[in-house]
Each structure stands twice: as C-alpha cells, then as structure tokens.
Design a protein around this motif. Structure first.
Motif, PDB file in Angstrom:
ATOM      1  N   VAL A  32      -2.477  -4.880   9.220  1.00 57.12           N
ATOM      2  CA  VAL A  32      -1.411  -5.281   8.309  1.00 57.12           C
ATOM      3  C   VAL A  32      -0.915  -4.046   7.568  1.00 57.12           C
ATOM      4  CG1 VAL A  32      -0.765  -6.752   6.361  1.00 57.12           C
ATOM      5  CG2 VAL A  32      -2.516  -7.524   7.968  1.00 57.12           C
ATOM      6  N   GLN A  33       0.404  -3.889   7.506  1.00 58.43           N
ATOM      7  CA  GLN A  33       0.989  -2.864   6.643  1.00 58.43           C
ATOM      8  C   GLN A  33       1.150  -3.469   5.249  1.00 58.43           C
ATOM      9  OE1 GLN A  33       4.317  -2.116   9.714  1.00 58.43           O
ATOM     10  NE2 GLN A  33       4.295  -0.251   8.486  1.00 58.43           N
ATOM     11  N   VAL A  34       0.598  -2.812   4.246  1.00 59.72           N
ATOM     12  CA  VAL A  34       0.615  -3.347   2.883  1.00 59.72           C
ATOM     13  C   VAL A  34       1.224  -2.316   1.938  1.00 59.72           C
ATOM     14  CG1 VAL A  34      -0.742  -4.284   0.987  1.00 59.72           C
ATOM     15  CG2 VAL A  34      -1.460  -4.700   3.352  1.00 59.72           C
ATOM     16  N   MET A  35       2.196  -2.759   1.164  1.00 61.49           N
ATOM     17  CA  MET A  35       2.754  -1.920   0.101  1.00 61.49           C
ATOM     18  C   MET A  35       2.449  -2.577  -1.237  1.00 61.49           C
ATOM     19  SD  MET A  35       6.693  -0.788  -0.832  1.00 61.49           S
ATOM     20  CE  MET A  35       6.838   0.475   0.437  1.00 61.49           C
ATOM     21  N   VAL A  57       3.571  -6.481   6.143  1.00 63.68           N
ATOM     22  CA  VAL A  57       4.252  -6.547   7.435  1.00 63.68           C
ATOM     23  C   VAL A  57       3.178  -6.594   8.519  1.00 63.68           C
ATOM     24  CG1 VAL A  57       5.903  -5.456   8.995  1.00 63.68           C
ATOM     25  CG2 VAL A  57       6.164  -5.174   6.512  1.00 63.68           C
ATOM     26  N   TYR A  58       3.299  -7.545   9.447  1.00 64.96           N
ATOM     27  CA  TYR A  58       2.312  -7.634  10.525  1.00 64.96           C
ATOM     28  C   TYR A  58       2.950  -8.271  11.757  1.00 64.96           C
ATOM     29  CZ  TYR A  58       1.852 -12.005   7.849  1.00 64.96           C
ATOM     30  OH  TYR A  58       2.105 -13.146   7.140  1.00 64.96           O
ATOM     31  N   ASN A 199       8.450   5.272  -4.817  1.00 60.58           N
ATOM     32  CA  ASN A 199       7.225   6.087  -4.857  1.00 60.58           C
ATOM     33  C   ASN A 199       6.030   5.409  -4.198  1.00 60.58           C
ATOM     34  OD1 ASN A 199       8.427   8.247  -6.289  1.00 60.58           O
ATOM     35  ND2 ASN A 199       8.214   7.110  -8.214  1.00 60.58           N
ATOM     36  N   SER A 200       6.256   4.314  -3.511  1.00 55.70           N
ATOM     37  CA  SER A 200       5.165   3.610  -2.839  1.00 55.70           C
ATOM     38  C   SER A 200       5.310   3.744  -1.332  1.00 55.70           C
ATOM     39  CB  SER A 200       5.158   2.129  -3.231  1.00 55.70           C
ATOM     40  OG  SER A 200       4.852   1.978  -4.598  1.00 55.70           O
ATOM     41  N   ARG A 201       4.201   3.642  -0.641  1.00 56.16           N
ATOM     42  CA  ARG A 201       4.182   3.751   0.809  1.00 56.16           C
ATOM     43  C   ARG A 201       3.378   2.597   1.398  1.00 56.16           C
ATOM     44  NH1 ARG A 201       7.552   6.591  -0.473  1.00 56.16           N
ATOM     45  NH2 ARG A 201       7.924   8.815  -0.046  1.00 56.16           N
ATOM     46  N   PHE A 202       3.747   2.215   2.600  1.00 57.31           N
ATOM     47  CA  PHE A 202       2.956   1.218   3.312  1.00 57.31           C
ATOM     48  C   PHE A 202       1.651   1.847   3.785  1.00 57.31           C
ATOM     49  CE2 PHE A 202       7.036  -1.018   3.801  1.00 57.31           C
ATOM     50  CZ  PHE A 202       6.625  -2.321   3.526  1.00 57.31           C
ATOM     51  N   GLU A 203       0.568   1.148   3.558  1.00 60.37           N
ATOM     52  CA  GLU A 203      -0.733   1.563   4.064  1.00 60.37           C
ATOM     53  C   GLU A 203      -1.205   0.546   5.091  1.00 60.37           C
ATOM     54  OE1 GLU A 203      -3.423   2.007   0.841  1.00 60.37           O
ATOM     55  OE2 GLU A 203      -2.314   3.648  -0.107  1.00 60.37           O
ATOM     56  N   ILE A 204      -1.851   1.028   6.134  1.00 61.43           N
ATOM     57  CA  ILE A 204      -2.335   0.136   7.183  1.00 61.43           C
ATOM     58  C   ILE A 204      -3.760  -0.306   6.854  1.00 61.43           C
ATOM     59  CG2 ILE A 204      -2.933  -0.079   9.621  1.00 61.43           C
ATOM     60  CD1 ILE A 204      -0.712   1.868  10.259  1.00 61.43           C
ATOM     61  N   LYS A 205      -3.958  -1.610   6.807  1.00 63.69           N
ATOM     62  CA  LYS A 205      -5.290  -2.173   6.593  1.00 63.69           C
ATOM     63  C   LYS A 205      -5.712  -2.915   7.852  1.00 63.69           C
ATOM     64  CE  LYS A 205      -5.185  -2.627   1.571  1.00 63.69           C
ATOM     65  NZ  LYS A 205      -5.486  -3.510   0.415  1.00 63.69           N
ATOM     66  N   THR A 206      -6.940  -2.674   8.257  1.00 61.78           N
ATOM     67  CA  THR A 206      -7.479  -3.316   9.454  1.00 61.78           C
ATOM     68  C   THR A 206      -8.494  -4.371   9.043  1.00 61.78           C
ATOM     69  OG1 THR A 206      -7.188  -1.283  10.735  1.00 61.78           O
ATOM     70  CG2 THR A 206      -8.660  -2.951  11.638  1.00 61.78           C
ATOM     71  N   TYR A 207      -8.332  -5.563   9.590  1.00 65.49           N
ATOM     72  CA  TYR A 207      -9.228  -6.671   9.273  1.00 65.49           C
ATOM     73  C   TYR A 207      -9.988  -7.097  10.526  1.00 65.49           C
ATOM     74  CZ  TYR A 207      -6.485  -6.992   4.986  1.00 65.49           C
ATOM     75  OH  TYR A 207      -5.866  -6.709   3.800  1.00 65.49           O
TER      76      TYR A 207
END
Length: 326
Positions: A32-35, A57-58, A199-207
């Motif tokens: 999941v891309q998380v901002m 975003v996923y 000033n924020s970026r999407f971070e990828i989280k793996t579940y």
C-alpha cells in the motif's frame, strides 16, 4: 524397505504442504502506498470542520468473507464448545487463524487500475452538521488528475455522543498518483476550501498474514490507546506503558492511574471527543473512561471516571495527559 517407502511418502506430503503454505503466505502479502497528511487545526473555522489524515493507494481489493469455507469447517470450530472454558478462546483463535491463512483474502485489480482511499474526521458544528451523516464534497487531485471524489463512495461512522465522525471515501482510477496532492472540499453551496500537500511523500508499506492491513478507521480511534494505557499500566509493564506517552511530555501524572493496580476485574465504558488546544498541543482528543466493578455499579454511577488526553502523532496515538480519577 517399507520404512523407506513411508519415509518418501511423508517427505512428499511435507513438500506439498510447504509449497501450499508458501503459496498462501504470498496471497496475504500486499503493498500500500500511504501518505500521512500534515495536520491542520480541525476547529479552525477556515477549515470548515474537515481534517484529512491519510491517503492510500493500492492495486488490490479484499475478497470479502468466504462463508462457504467456514461452513465446511464448522464442526472443527464448534468443537470449542466441548473444551474447558479456560482454553476455548485460545482454541478458537488458533483454528480461526489457520483457516484464514489458507484463503485468498485479496484479489488483484485489472491492469492499470488502482484504488484510492482517503480517511479523516468531520467535526460536529461544521457548516453541514452531522445530521443524517451530511458531508462535504471532497475531491483529491494528483497533479491535474482528479483521483478521488469522482464517485459517491463515501462512508462515515459516528459513536455515541462524540462530537466528530470518522469518514472514508474512495475511487477506482486508471492513472498514476504523484506526490503532488491537492485537496478541496465544499459544504453544499458554501465556500470551497483548498489544501495543497507539498512536503509529504507516499511511503510503501508491505503487509502480510502476520502484519495485516489496518481495519477501517482503526488508525483514527483514540479509545483503544486509552484502554491500552490503563491495561498495560495495571499489568505493571512500565517500559511498555512509557512508550504510549508523547515524548513532548516532560512530566506525566502516573499517580492518577495508580487506582487500576487495585482493581482486578471491572467493566468499562469509553467515549471519545475532539478537544482542540491543550497544554501547547493542537488537535487534542479526549477519551472519557468510566470504570466500575460490575454493571450494576456502572448504572448507579458508583465507579471511577477519568479523562485521557491524546494527540495523533506520526507514529500513531500518543497520550499527553490524564485527569485525576473521581
């Protein structure tokens, strides 16, 4: 000879089981891309009572509950009723986890498709109020592309007499999502509010099976953290309970919750509210806790009452203060 043959059979069965298990392990693995949206003051009139917390975003969707699969295994689950009460819950949890592991919990979206999900708060007293779950028209843009607010997918949840509701909205899109995000919202025919997230970026989280995607609204609920404070402190886990408090708090009134160490069993009730500014913190939420030895004392108002103050920091809810109990 026979022993060697059985050894090969067992090795073959073990290999098949391992292959199947590896397959299902990866069925639970999703990204999941998380901002995290920088917080603005929820009670500032200019913001019209809206606060967006996260954009996700996923490229997958939950499959939904597979009741047919559970029906087939119902005798195994029902066996828990024949066990001693002390181990029923552990047995049910274990069997349920095993059954869930050997399922396909998600399905991949078609090529080029993405799900966009936005979660946040709406404050009571906002221009549209909370009557009938009225909500503003919220739109999210990535660059020039409208990525959320296209359809009518909007859900909200309100609890008891809380002065806010949790909302979630989403859309399926076929364009890429960039870090440049613009949010707009409008109540009926009122003024349009615009926020640019630069000033924020999407971070990828793996579940995975062992670290599952958070349930709907779970990241927005301060009640669980307030209960965690009481339960962990009562269990004497000082190091763990210290991590629940914001590092910006210099002195925390631990003696206000010493009472929980003398209470072995109790029933409780909790209600969360938005508080606003408190001791230098903004966007403070409170959880009003009520505790009693039993339901009769709770109904009679003979239990404890205590207020926990919390803020949502980058790594989740943190406690900033607690009131004396009464």
């Amino acid at each position: 000879m026979l022993r060697k043959r059985w050894g090969k059979v067992l090795l073959g069965l073990l290999t098949i089981w391992l292959v199947i298990s590896v397959y299902f392990y990866f069925q639970h693995r999703v990204m999941v891309q998380v901002m995290k949206v920088p917080a603005w003051s929820l009670d500032d009139p200019a913001n019209q009572g809206v606060l967006v917390k996260e954009i996700k975003v996923y490229r997958w969707e939950p499959q939904g509950d597979n009741f047919d699969s559970y029906d087939r295994w119902w005798p195994v689950l029902e066996f828990a009723n024949k066990l001693p009460r002390s181990i029923r819950r552990k047995y049910s949890d274990f069997v349920g986890s095993v059954l869930y592991f050997y399922t396909d919990p998600y399905h991949k979206l078609e090529d080029g498709a993405r799900r966009v999900e936005i979660i946040g708060y709406i404050l009571q007293g906002a221009p549209g109020g909370l009557e009938n779950f009225n909500h503003p028209a919220i739109r999210v843009y990535s660059g020039e592309d409208l990525i959320a607010g296209v359809s009518s997918e909007f859900g909200a949840q309100h609890s008891g007499d809380s002065n806010f509701l949790l909302f979630e909205m989403g859309d399926k899109i076929y364009s890429s999502v960039k870090d440049s995000i613009k949010l707009t919202w409008q109540w009926d025919n009122g003024p349009t509010v615009t926020k640019s997230i630069i000033n924020s970026r999407f971070e990828i989280k793996t579940y995975s099976f062992f670290n599952r995607p958070p349930r709907r609204y779970s990241n927005l609920r301060p009640v669980r953290k307030a209960y965690e404070l009481i339960n962990v402190y009562g269990a004497g886990k000082k190091e763990m309970v210290t991590s629940l408090v914001s590092t910006k708090v210099s002195e925390f009134p631990w003696h206000y919750i010493d009472w929980v160490k003398q209470q072995e069993n109790y029933v409780s009730y909790a209600e969360a509210n938005y508080y606003g500014k408190y001791k230098g913190f903004e966007n403070v939420f409170t959880v009003d806790l009520s505790f009693a030895r039993n339901a009769q004392e709770m109904d009679a108002g003979k239990g404890y009452e205590q207020k926990v103050f919390l803020v949502d920091e980058d790594d989740g809810w943190k406690i900033v203060d607690v009131s004396p109990y009464k």
